[in-house]
Design an enzyme around this catalytic site. Structure first.
Site, mmCIF file in Angstrom:
data_model
loop_
_atom_site.group_PDB
_atom_site.id
_atom_site.type_symbol
_atom_site.label_atom_id
_atom_site.label_comp_id
_atom_site.label_asym_id
_atom_site.label_seq_id
_atom_site.Cartn_x
_atom_site.Cartn_y
_atom_site.Cartn_z
ATOM 1 N N HIS A 56 0.523 -0.975 0.235
ATOM 2 C CA HIS A 56 -0.030 0.356 0.090
ATOM 3 C C HIS A 56 0.726 1.617 -0.188
ATOM 4 O O HIS A 56 2.295 1.449 0.368
ATOM 5 C CB HIS A 56 -1.126 -0.264 1.302
ATOM 6 N N GLU A 73 0.919 4.151 2.048
ATOM 7 C CA GLU A 73 0.873 4.275 3.227
ATOM 8 C C GLU A 73 3.008 3.284 3.707
ATOM 9 O O GLU A 73 3.598 4.198 3.858
ATOM 10 C CB GLU A 73 -0.335 4.956 4.201
ATOM 11 N N CYS A 83 -6.732 2.049 4.968
ATOM 12 C CA CYS A 83 -7.461 1.472 5.451
ATOM 13 C C CYS A 83 -6.518 0.346 6.475
ATOM 14 O O CYS A 83 -6.066 1.678 7.362
ATOM 15 C CB CYS A 83 -6.929 0.144 4.410
#
Length: 158
Positions: free
Chosen positions: A52, A54, A82
């Site tokens: 991801h 992040e 998320c």
């Protein structure tokens, strides 16, 4: 760098993800106005559920700064984090999160749930909706093109 310049960099990173047929999410970690980590979504190309934006940006910042505590840092991300990314943000002690588009399917900083409301040992400041139109447009365009490709493939019998 201004907040707008930082989010524009996150948008550029999201566009890189889209060029790879990845969901367009970009993230930038900043300390004292300077970018110290960047990332974009690479789950499909890397065949890795952990790839991801992040997590890439946090990993990059930790390596650059030489430690896992990012308590003097902020993260700018084009899509609301998320649950996994929210956990990484909490655990890395990032002081502030700025995101663009809300995620009503998996957003864990207010849309589906706010994990930061739970009694964890760290609670980052959260600012959602920053440059929301620009960030949402990336996602809307990406998924419209994806639906078009899938419909065309289905018509061609693929």
């Amino acid at each position: 760098m201004t907040e707008t310049e930082i989010m524009l960099r996150a948008i550029e990173l999201a566009e890189k993800a889209a060029e790879l047929d990845e969901v367009p999410v970009g993230a930038v970690v900043v300390k004292d106005g300077e970018i110290v980590g960047e990332g974009f979504n690479r789950r499909e190309t890397g065949k890795n559920a952990l790839a991801h934006a992040e997590l890439e940006a946090i990993d990059s910042a930790c390596k650059r700064l030489g430690g896992w505590r990012l308590h003097q840092c902020e993260i700018y991300v084009t899509l609301e984090p998320c649950p996994m990314c929210t956990g990484a943000i909490i655990n890395s002690r990032i002081k502030r999160v700025v995101f663009g588009a809300s995620d009503y399917k998996a957003g864990s900083m207010g849309s589906v749930i706010n994990l930061c409301d739970l009694p964890y040992n760290h609670k980052p400041e959260i600012q959602g909706g920053f440059m929301q139109e620009e960030c949402s447009a990336l996602l809307t365009e990406f998924f419209a093109k994806l639906r078009e490709r899938r419909a065309k493939a289905k018509q061609e019998g693929c």
